[in-house]
Design a protein around this motif. Structure first.
Motif, PDB file in Angstrom:
ATOM      1  N   SER A 209       0.814  -1.207   0.000  1.00  0.00           N
ATOM      2  CA  SER A 209       0.000   0.000   0.000  1.00  0.00           C
ATOM      3  C   SER A 209       0.853   1.265   0.000  1.00  0.00           C
ATOM      4  O   SER A 209       0.661   2.156  -0.821  1.00  0.00           O
ATOM      5  CB  SER A 209      -0.940   0.007   1.209  1.00  0.00           C
ATOM      6  OG  SER A 209      -1.728   1.167   1.233  1.00  0.00           O
ATOM      7  N   GLU A 217      -7.674   0.412  -0.381  1.00  0.00           N
ATOM      8  CA  GLU A 217      -8.013  -0.956   0.033  1.00  0.00           C
ATOM      9  C   GLU A 217      -9.486  -1.186  -0.313  1.00  0.00           C
ATOM     10  O   GLU A 217     -10.377  -0.742   0.402  1.00  0.00           O
ATOM     11  CB  GLU A 217      -7.772  -1.151   1.523  1.00  0.00           C
ATOM     12  CG  GLU A 217      -7.918  -2.605   1.969  1.00  0.00           C
ATOM     13  CD  GLU A 217      -7.546  -2.813   3.420  1.00  0.00           C
ATOM     14  OE1 GLU A 217      -6.477  -3.372   3.688  1.00  0.00           O
ATOM     15  OE2 GLU A 217      -8.342  -2.404   4.292  1.00  0.00           O
ATOM     16  N   HIS A 227      -5.730  -4.283  -3.029  1.00  0.00           N
ATOM     17  CA  HIS A 227      -5.126  -2.962  -3.015  1.00  0.00           C
ATOM     18  C   HIS A 227      -5.056  -2.425  -4.443  1.00  0.00           C
ATOM     19  O   HIS A 227      -4.665  -3.135  -5.365  1.00  0.00           O
ATOM     20  CB  HIS A 227      -3.722  -3.013  -2.417  1.00  0.00           C
ATOM     21  CG  HIS A 227      -3.687  -3.469  -0.991  1.00  0.00           C
ATOM     22  ND1 HIS A 227      -4.065  -2.658   0.054  1.00  0.00           N
ATOM     23  CD2 HIS A 227      -3.356  -4.656  -0.433  1.00  0.00           C
ATOM     24  CE1 HIS A 227      -3.947  -3.318   1.191  1.00  0.00           C
ATOM     25  NE2 HIS A 227      -3.519  -4.538   0.925  1.00  0.00           N
TER      26      HIS A 227
END
Length: 304
Positions: A209, A217, A227
């Motif tokens: 991330s 998300e 993601h």
């Protein structure tokens, strides 16, 4: 007896989208103009995919209102906002099962009973393909028929049905042969997402991330998370181990008709690792093993 309305392609998309959202997202229905445009232009559960602007949607909605097929109302909470509510089901005196089938026929054109059963799952619970057929025949047997069965063309295993509220727009899904005809032997893949296996889901977040920039998300089920980059829309799924299947897939293959994909995998003799299943988190999927040994998660996501 009321005459059946004749709907053009944009009429059909607007009314079909309102019918769908009234059932699937009742908390946010009726829809604002912006939400209606978004519903019309969805890339999933629509054939063909459209790119309607707000001006044409509002103009068409007003025309539908003048014809007694739609109401424009004020939001009763928050800011004063115009919202759109279909009354086509009242105009046609539709039963719940008829309403579900007509919704999907308006949104996706001609379809076989098996496809209709899968695609109406969130709208009405048909027990099997036979119940779909019974409802279609009832709709076709009205004094003013709402649907009709098409002649089966070469290569089709099951007959398809269409609605009779106006010409359906030309469908675009599926691969084509050199002459430009849809090839019924091929499924329509809309997206392929890598499934990366990790020992710990929360621990993986900072790398995928933060470092890779896949900051959105989209979901997190505790054992799998998706993601996505807010800029490029590149997408990756990370998982510890699949929660309901006996094996872990290497990729998730998104399709627009998972029942047809399952049937074709069986017909071709591929090993089914996980049978066709509607999962609690809003997808219908199965796992198939490719001849090279890789396990693929073939999945259709239900839109909200």
């Amino acid at each position: 007896m009321r005459e059946l309305p004749v709907l053009d392609a944009i009429d059909q998309r607007i009314l079909g989208s309102l019918l769908e959202k009234q059932t699937t997202v009742p908390a946010t229905y009726p829809l604002s103009a912006k939400a209606l445009v978004s519903a019309c232009n969805q890339t999933s559960s629509r054939d063909p995919v459209t790119d309607l602007d707000q001006q044409i949607v509002e103009r068409t909605a007003k025309s539908l209102k003048d014809r007694g097929l739609l109401r424009i109302v004020w939001s009763d909470t928050g800011r004063r906002t115009l919202k759109y509510h279909q009354i086509l089901d009242e105009h046609l005196a539709l039963e719940p099962d008829e309403r579900a089938l007509l919704t999907v026929l308006l949104l996706r054109g001609a379809q076989a009973p098996g496809e209709l059963r899968t695609r109406t799952e969130r709208l009405h619970g048909f027990a099997d393909r036979g119940q779909v057929g019974e409802c279609l025949r009832r709709m076709a047997g009205r004094p003013q028929p709402l649907v009709c069965e098409l002649e089966r063309s070469s290569g089709q295993q099951h007959p398809r049905w269409i609605h009779l509220l106006g010409a359906a727009p030309e469908q675009t899904s599926g691969e084509t042969d050199p002459a430009g005809r849809a090839d019924p032997s091929r499924i329509h893949v809309t997206q392929i997402i890598a499934d990366l296996h990790v020992p710990d889901l929360p621990a993986s977040r900072s790398f995928y991330s933060d470092y890779l920039g896949l900051a959105e998300e989209e979901f997190n089920l505790g054992w799998v998370a998706r993601h996505t980059s807010p800029v490029s829309r590149a997408t990756l799924q990370v998982m510890t181990s699949d929660a309901t299947a006996p094996a872990d897939p290497v990729v998730s293959v998104m399709v627009d008709d998972v029942e047809a994909a399952y049937r074709q995998a069986q017909e071709r003799g591929y090993e089914i690792v996980h049978p066709l299943t509607t999962e609690a988190w809003g997808v219908t999927r199965f796992f198939v093993r490719a001849p090279d040994g890789n396990v693929l998660n073939v999945v259709q996501q239900h839109t909200s």
